[in-house]
Design an enzyme around this catalytic site. Structure first.
Site, PDB file in Angstrom:
ATOM      1  N   HIS A  89       0.714  -1.109  -0.114  1.00  0.00           N
ATOM      2  CA  HIS A  89      -0.037  -0.052  -0.132  1.00  0.00           C
ATOM      3  C   HIS A  89       0.767   1.276  -0.036  1.00  0.00           C
ATOM      4  CE1 HIS A  89      -4.102  -1.548   0.610  1.00  0.00           C
ATOM      5  NE2 HIS A  89      -3.456  -2.386   1.130  1.00  0.00           N
ATOM      6  N   LYS A 119      -9.331  13.960   3.471  1.00  0.00           N
ATOM      7  CA  LYS A 119      -8.489  12.708   3.593  1.00  0.00           C
ATOM      8  C   LYS A 119      -7.590  13.088   4.823  1.00  0.00           C
ATOM      9  CE  LYS A 119      -7.111  13.695  -0.693  1.00  0.00           C
ATOM     10  NZ  LYS A 119      -6.917  12.370  -1.392  1.00  0.00           N
ATOM     11  N   ARG A 120      -6.841  11.882   5.337  1.00  0.00           N
ATOM     12  CA  ARG A 120      -5.726  12.231   6.213  1.00  0.00           C
ATOM     13  C   ARG A 120      -5.041  13.463   6.010  1.00  0.00           C
ATOM     14  NH1 ARG A 120      -5.820   8.611  10.572  1.00  0.00           N
ATOM     15  NH2 ARG A 120      -3.760   9.801  11.339  1.00  0.00           N
ATOM     16  N   LYS A 137       0.085  14.569   0.699  1.00  0.00           N
ATOM     17  CA  LYS A 137      -1.273  14.987   0.157  1.00  0.00           C
ATOM     18  C   LYS A 137      -1.620  16.426  -0.240  1.00  0.00           C
ATOM     19  CE  LYS A 137      -3.621  11.011   2.566  1.00  0.00           C
ATOM     20  NZ  LYS A 137      -4.299  10.222   1.478  1.00  0.00           N
ATOM     21  N   THR A 162      -8.845   6.335  -2.553  1.00  0.00           N
ATOM     22  CA  THR A 162     -10.055   5.729  -3.037  1.00  0.00           C
ATOM     23  C   THR A 162     -11.064   6.853  -2.742  1.00  0.00           C
ATOM     24  OG1 THR A 162     -10.268   4.981  -0.669  1.00  0.00           O
ATOM     25  CG2 THR A 162      -9.814   3.313  -2.247  1.00  0.00           C
ATOM     26  N   LYS A 183     -14.913   7.838  -5.030  1.00  0.00           N
ATOM     27  CA  LYS A 183     -15.878   8.148  -4.504  1.00  0.00           C
ATOM     28  C   LYS A 183     -16.558   9.624  -4.697  1.00  0.00           C
ATOM     29  CE  LYS A 183     -14.199   6.160   0.049  1.00  0.00           C
ATOM     30  NZ  LYS A 183     -13.680   6.688   1.409  1.00  0.00           N
TER      31      LYS A 183
END
Ligand SMILES: *Cc1c(COP(=O)(O)O)cnc(C)c1O
Length: 830
Positions: free
Chosen positions: A373, A564-565, A570, A672, A676
């Site tokens: 991952h 998101k985290r 990110k 992911t 969505k």
């Protein structure tokens, strides 16, 4: 009016308890209110109705559950075991009602009892047994396994405290313990008789048995008991109901008995307390150095219980033996967290079942598959050798033996390549010695996969390159997916209705059918319905944001969302830099015509992740300034949704016009959240990273806002000695933005609070935020221009959703079953 008097029904015994019609459901809820909850009618509140309905629904799944196990055992069919340290399941009641096909019946039954089902559904406390994407993926996969009628068991940890609840105080994240079990959990069934002993610490003893063979036994200094808690996992519109088995730690001996024997009551209680500590709390990820003994114990604990359970099923509940393990079970390792399973299965087979090494190894490799991952070096798990050896002495010996044989194979294939041997070893010999869990997982599995096409390619080219060269046939890709039941049908009832009306209900079990929507893309009436649905979803989110953070958003604005985290890779701070740039432009030029936008954020930062917590503070600080400044707040606003979780995710994803997927290329394995958003008709602004690449391919490049350096360019920039300060020098606006932040403009004059953030960007910028800044700001301008043409935007929105079928977890699970697990569907009849 509630009628708690049980009236016998003239129906067969099992349908009295588990019938699917309104009357049976209503009766069942009443029975549970009386016999399971036991409160007088006058004291009943919605949360009691929630529990009664949950128990009534669980009864109905239980019939399917029994039939599912019986059918696959009778037929001797292969079962998938999904080992994951995290399962982020989300609220269960809505999903179970949907999958059983009894939403309308439940609504009506509760209505008769004077309850509003939406109020009752809102009473559920979600089990936060995961950090983010990885745990949510495991939950989506359980939903798809059951829906595709594949026999499966999810194995994990029943953390007493899940991921912390996030509150925002004065712009800062404050962590509160998640006490999700306080009011009980109606979905689980405790199975105290399904329990296993797990050893820990101590030493090994080598001896010769009666037949003159060399044997090893492990003499631990601690034994902990694992107890199973089962939660049913119902497939959609099928009878298959699988199970999630979560292990909870207990002291082995009854402490009361021990206390009488020794007279040391308190010492005995302490033993109980320390044993139960094992499954007390979920570790937040992204925590720098959580190389803690308790974490290793958690991993070993749940893996050992799970493998003992699997071996028990093969040996005692079927007419097979451990020799048939790979024919009976496919065991998937969700990241390296369960990878100690490779050594544990070897220990069980060699030390306890006395198989010879080669046969045990063939069984092990044929049984396991490994999903990687992450490529982030700091996230690849390794354990200090000393800690590992003290904790799991026998497993360390086994790992040495695996390594010895493995490295011989490497030397045979690549003679004279000592450097390669050193790189591939299960033991990192550089600096402080460490056990490399990703290497153990790779060597011990017949299949290794990444989670998006790009990520799988990068795996083969970087962290697992040597392994790919040795065993190319082991490597595959399975791009992640998400369940359309939860993230479309439940989260977006408006769109669900439109799809049902337009293309029929088949899309819910075959998301590729969404392409049929393309025929309506130019139909003005369809477009108008599409817009109305999006608008209603935005109103719903605006209401939620008003009530949780006090920010008032106008649903006619562009909703630009990043949830998101919180992590530097990110790049939430890249998003913030652009917001500050818009703020700066508007302050310079108050008449500026820019498309009105609501910037919405959500996500938790790991409690020990210093920079991430400052990013949370920065978002809130910029929000406070922007939202209260009349010069700008009729053009832009900023909201932070506290405590992003699966429950509020249902409100967030369907309300987005724009999905922010802006990680540094090469860093996000798949994502992911991006899927969505797409399914719900958001357009993506994103880099060529993770599954964004495939999202853009499917949507068509003209329906995707692309910006930023590619993986190759990122590597080149880094290789050439990246100097973030060059970008600051070259860009006047960026200079102004950074100095606004460091001047204390957003922090009431405090020039210290954001200095670490600005310094990090200025002097090191490990995730190339500044290198991508100009391209990002330009791309955001293209977004604003596109937003002005409402019809064209609607068209792009429809096309994104219509072309999102690939990103169903049903597609992903079908691929795992065919390519990796060899697990076939089993039709269950009840
Ligand atoms: C989907 C999801 C995630 C993963 O989001 P990414 O954008 O892929 O990082 C994290 N948390 C929750 C609650 C989710 O539903």
């Amino acid at each position: 009016m509630t009628d708690l008097v049980h009236t016998p029904q003239p129906t067969p015994a099992h349908s009295v308890r588990t019938g699917m019609d309104v009357d049976a459901l209503k009766q069942s809820v009443q029975d549970h209110l009386r016999y399971s909850i036991g409160r007088p009618a006058a004291a009943l509140k919605p949360e009691h109705y929630y529990r009664a309905l949950a128990l009534a629904v669980r009864d109905r799944m239980q019939d399917n559950r029994v039939a599912s196990t019986q059918t696959s055992m009778d037929l001797g069919r292969k079962v998938t075991c999904y080992l994951s340290a995290e399962f982020l399941m989300g609220p269960q009641l809505g999903s179970n009602l949907l999958n059983l096909g009894i939403e309308a019946a439940a609504r009506e039954a509760l209505g008769i009892l004077g309850q509003d089902i939406d109020e009752v559904l809102a009473c559920e406390e979600e089990p936060g047994l995961g950090n983010g994407g990885l745990g949510r993926l495991a939950a989506c996969y359980l939903d798809s396994l059951a829906t595709l009628e594949r026999p499966a068991i999810g194995y994990g940890i029943r953390y007493e405290f899940g991921i912390f609840d996030q509150e925002i105080h004065d712009g800062w994240q404050v962590e509160k313990t998640d006490n999700w079990l306080v009011n009980g959990n109606p979905w689980e069934i405790a199975k105290p008789d399904v329990n296993y002993r797990v050893n820990w610490g101590g030493h090994t003893e080598h001896y010769t048995d009666d037949a003159g063979r060399h044997r090893v036994r492990w003499l631990p200094d601690r034994v902990i008991k694992g107890v199973a808690y089962d939660t049913p996992v119902q497939g959609h519109a099928v009878n298959t109901c699988n199970v999630l088995t979560l292990w909870s730690a207990r002291a082995v001996e009854s402490f009361a008995l021990e206390a009488f024997n020794t007279g040391d009551y308190y010492r005995a209680v302490e033993e109980e307390v320390t044993s139960e500590t094992v499954t007390k709390i979920l570790y937040p990820n992204d925590e720098p150095d959580i190389g803690k003994r308790l974490r290793l114990l958690q991993q070993f604990f749940f893996v050992s219980c799970s493998l003992q359970h699997i071996v028990h099923i093969v040996e005692d509940l079927s007419d097979r033996s451990v020799h048939d393990l790979p024919q009976q079970f496919a065991v998937q390792l969700n990241d390296t967290h369960p990878s100690i399973g490779v050594a544990e299965l070897m220990r069980i087979l060699v030390d306890e079942r006395h198989l010879d090494w080669d046969e045990a190894w063939a069984i092990t490799v044929a049984t396991f598959g490994y999903t990687n991952h992450t490529l982030l070096p700091e996230a690849l798990e390794t354990w200090p050798l000393a800690l590992f050896g003290e904790s799991l002495p026998r497993h360390l010996e086994i790992i040495y033996e695996i390594n010895h044989r493995f490295l011989d194979e490497v030397r045979l294939r690549f003679p004279g390549d000592g450097d390669r041997v050193r790189r591939m070893s299960l033991i990192d010999e550089d600096g402080g010695k460490r056990v490399r869990m990703a290497h153990l997982a790779t060597v011990g599995s017949h299949a290794v996969n990444g989670v998006a096409a790009l990520h799988s390619d990068l795996l083969k080219a970087s962290v697992l390159k040597d392994f790919y060269e040795l065993w190319p046939e082991r490597f595959t890709n399975v791009t992640n997916g998400v369940t359309p039941r939860r993230f479309l049908a439940l989260a977006n009832p408006g769109l669900r209705r439109l799809l049902d009306d337009t293309i029929g209900a088949g899309w819910m079990s075959d998301l590729s059918r969404l392409t049929e929507v393309e025929r309506h893309v130019d139909d003005p009436e369809f477009q108008q319905r599409w817009r109305d649905i999006k608008r209603a979803n935005k109103s719903r989110l605006a209401d939620y944001i008003r009530s949780t953070s006090g920010v008032d958003l106008d649903p006619s604005w562009l909703f630009d969302i990043q949830v998101k985290r919180i992590h530097e890779y990110k790049r939430q701070h890249l998003n913030v830099l652009h917001i500050v740039a818009l703020y700066h432009r508007l302050k310079q030029n108050p008449g500026l015509d820019i498309a009105p936008r609501a910037f919405i954020f959500g996500g938790k930062a790991a409690p020990g992740y210093f920079i991430a917590k400052r990013i949370v503070k920065l978002i809130n600080a910029v929000g406070e300034t922007v939202n209260n400044d009349p010069d700008v707040n009729d053009h832009i606003k900023v909201a932070f949704v506290p405590n992003f979780n699966v429950q509020n995710a249902h409100l967030i994803y369907p309300a987005a016009d724009l999905s922010e997927q802006i990680s540094t290329a090469g860093k996000e394995a798949s994502g992911t959240g991006n899927m969505k958003f797409m399914i719900n008709g958001a357009l993506t602004i994103g880099t060529l990273d993770g599954a964004n690449v495939e999202i853009r391919e499917e949507a068509g490049p003209e329906n995707f806002f692309l910006f930023g350096l590619t993986v190759e360019e990122v590597e080149r920039v880094k290789a050439q000695g990246y100097r973030p300060a060059d970008h600051i020098e070259a860009d006047e606006e960026l200079r102004a933005v950074l100095s606004l932040i460091s001047s204390g403009h957003f922090s009431h004059g405090d020039t210290d609070v954001f200095r670490p953030l600005v310094d990090s960007l200025t002097y090191s910028d490990p995730f190339l935020v500044l290198a991508d800044y100009a391209a990002y700001a330009q791309c955001q301008q293209r977004v604003s221009d596109a937003w002005h043409d409402t019809d064209a935007w609607t068209r792009m929105s429809i096309l994104n959703s219509a072309r999102s079928g690939k990103f169903s977890s049903d597609r992903a699970i079908a691929q795992y079953c065919d390519d990796i697990w060899n697990v076939a569907p089993v039709t269950v009849r009840v």
